[in-house]
Design a protein around this motif. Sequence first.
Motif, PDB file in Angstrom:
ATOM      1  N   ASP A 199       0.800  -1.222   0.000  1.00 56.77           N
ATOM      2  CA  ASP A 199       0.000   0.000   0.000  1.00 56.77           C
ATOM      3  C   ASP A 199       0.834   1.274   0.000  1.00 56.77           C
ATOM      4  N   GLU A 200       2.044   1.210   0.558  1.00 56.64           N
ATOM      5  CA  GLU A 200       2.876   2.404   0.666  1.00 56.64           C
ATOM      6  C   GLU A 200       4.095   2.378  -0.255  1.00 56.64           C
ATOM      7  N   LEU A 201       4.632   1.200  -0.495  1.00 57.28           N
ATOM      8  CA  LEU A 201       5.893   1.104  -1.235  1.00 57.28           C
ATOM      9  C   LEU A 201       5.717   0.669  -2.678  1.00 57.28           C
ATOM     10  N   GLY A 202       4.544   0.180  -3.048  1.00 58.80           N
ATOM     11  CA  GLY A 202       4.307  -0.195  -4.433  1.00 58.80           C
ATOM     12  C   GLY A 202       4.735  -1.589  -4.812  1.00 58.80           C
ATOM     13  N   ALA A 203       4.904  -2.497  -3.840  1.00 57.50           N
ATOM     14  CA  ALA A 203       5.240  -3.882  -4.168  1.00 57.50           C
ATOM     15  C   ALA A 203       4.118  -4.502  -5.000  1.00 57.50           C
ATOM     16  N   VAL A 204       4.496  -5.290  -6.005  1.00 57.16           N
ATOM     17  CA  VAL A 204       3.506  -5.896  -6.903  1.00 57.16           C
ATOM     18  C   VAL A 204       3.271  -7.372  -6.602  1.00 57.16           C
ATOM     19  N   GLY A 205       3.904  -7.885  -5.569  1.00 50.87           N
ATOM     20  CA  GLY A 205       3.746  -9.280  -5.195  1.00 50.87           C
ATOM     21  C   GLY A 205       4.629  -9.598  -4.015  1.00 50.87           C
ATOM     22  N   VAL A 206       4.809 -10.893  -3.762  1.00 50.38           N
ATOM     23  CA  VAL A 206       5.533 -11.378  -2.592  1.00 50.38           C
ATOM     24  C   VAL A 206       6.563 -12.397  -3.039  1.00 50.38           C
ATOM     25  N   MET A 207       7.670 -12.446  -2.322  1.00 54.12           N
ATOM     26  CA  MET A 207       8.671 -13.493  -2.512  1.00 54.12           C
ATOM     27  C   MET A 207       8.727 -14.333  -1.246  1.00 54.12           C
ATOM     28  N   VAL A 208       8.677 -15.658  -1.382  1.00 54.87           N
ATOM     29  CA  VAL A 208       8.796 -16.550  -0.240  1.00 54.87           C
ATOM     30  C   VAL A 208       9.721 -17.697  -0.621  1.00 54.87           C
ATOM     31  N   LEU A 209      10.452 -18.211   0.341  1.00 54.09           N
ATOM     32  CA  LEU A 209      11.271 -19.388   0.096  1.00 54.09           C
ATOM     33  C   LEU A 209      10.407 -20.637   0.206  1.00 54.09           C
ATOM     34  N   ALA A 210      10.871 -21.723  -0.372  1.00 46.78           N
ATOM     35  CA  ALA A 210      10.079 -22.956  -0.453  1.00 46.78           C
ATOM     36  C   ALA A 210       9.940 -23.655   0.893  1.00 46.78           C
ATOM     37  N   ASN A 211      10.759 -23.290   1.854  1.00 45.98           N
ATOM     38  CA  ASN A 211      10.521 -23.682   3.237  1.00 45.98           C
ATOM     39  C   ASN A 211      11.002 -22.535   4.122  1.00 45.98           C
ATOM     40  N   ILE A 212      10.336 -22.375   5.247  1.00 42.10           N
ATOM     41  CA  ILE A 212      10.670 -21.287   6.162  1.00 42.10           C
ATOM     42  C   ILE A 212      11.478 -21.873   7.313  1.00 42.10           C
ATOM     43  N   GLU A 213      12.792 -21.877   7.139  1.00 40.60           N
ATOM     44  CA  GLU A 213      13.681 -22.482   8.135  1.00 40.60           C
ATOM     45  C   GLU A 213      13.202 -23.885   8.513  1.00 40.60           C
ATOM     46  N   GLY A 214      12.865 -24.669   7.489  1.00 39.70           N
ATOM     47  CA  GLY A 214      12.467 -26.055   7.676  1.00 39.70           C
ATOM     48  C   GLY A 214      10.973 -26.280   7.741  1.00 39.70           C
TER      49      GLY A 214
END
Length: 328
Positions: free
Chosen positions: A133-148
């Motif tokens: 809403d403030e920075l203009g990100a157009v999506g999200v990045m996530v890793l395929a596991n979150i620390e396992g």
Amino acid sequence: MTVIDVHTHVLNQAYLDLLSRHGGPTYEVKVDRSGGPAVHRNGAPFMTLTSGMFDIEERLKAMDAAGVDLAILSLTCPNVYWGGRETSYAAARLMNDHIAALQRAHPNRIRGLASLPWQYPDDALHELARACDELGAVGVMVLANIEGAPLTDPLFAPIWAEIDRRGLPVLVHPTTPPGVDAMDMTVYNLVASVGFMIDTTLAFTRLILDGFLDRYPNVKLIAAHAGATLPYLAGRLDRCHEMMPACRERIAEQPSAYLRRIYYDSVCYTPEALALCLHVAGPDRLLYGSDYPHNIGDMAGCLARVNALPGAVAEAVRHRNAERIFRL
């Protein structure tokens, strides 16, 4: 001819300094055997640092040389899943601010994906709202596991629900898969060549069989590196679904039907691999990506393989599919 790169990474020195101070003992920044700086995981080289990760002018020149118009930047692994709550949140804010600043400076060339402190859902939801809403990100990045932890962990459900409400694309990028040390993947850089592919394949197979795509139909998942081994395993997944009750506990359709509901980038290194991905995904689900500026990234080569596709298909992969899902 418009070209949009959906898989390209960025770092800055402030993030690296924070990782150096708070990433240990798992993550350290030190010189590797090539004589250059690299992030190490448990003492083994994990990510070679290149100048293109930090230098925006070098990036823009590389984009011009390859014929890439717009780069959708994301943080690479280990992302922000280290150092505890305060540090993880600080790292996410730092990198989201950095990408937003690059976008403001180069509005015709740069967009960004938000990184989130997934282990801390309240903080992640706050940062998701701020980034979009403030920075203009157009999506999200996530890793395929979150620390396992798998992406289907109930802890992450509130975050996925909000991403689904917003209808955002999510680049699912591999990191070291669980059990990597037991599998002795620290030798020969097996994490990069094989481990990452295992991580993506396991994550998406679990998401499909768990019914994730039915629960969150508006999330636009992007499987990095042309879906890893998913295109090759599509028939096997269907056969297991047919013959093994455990594989159809939560889904009625064949897994291959769900493979046509996710998106894929073009980061693979042979036309045969790209053709198989395209066959499994369909022409409206493939996106151009380069993995620049990692040392095995290939901005020009990935684009050349896309350009060799039939005309209308190539145009969809170069930019039309990305324009649609990122609302560009």
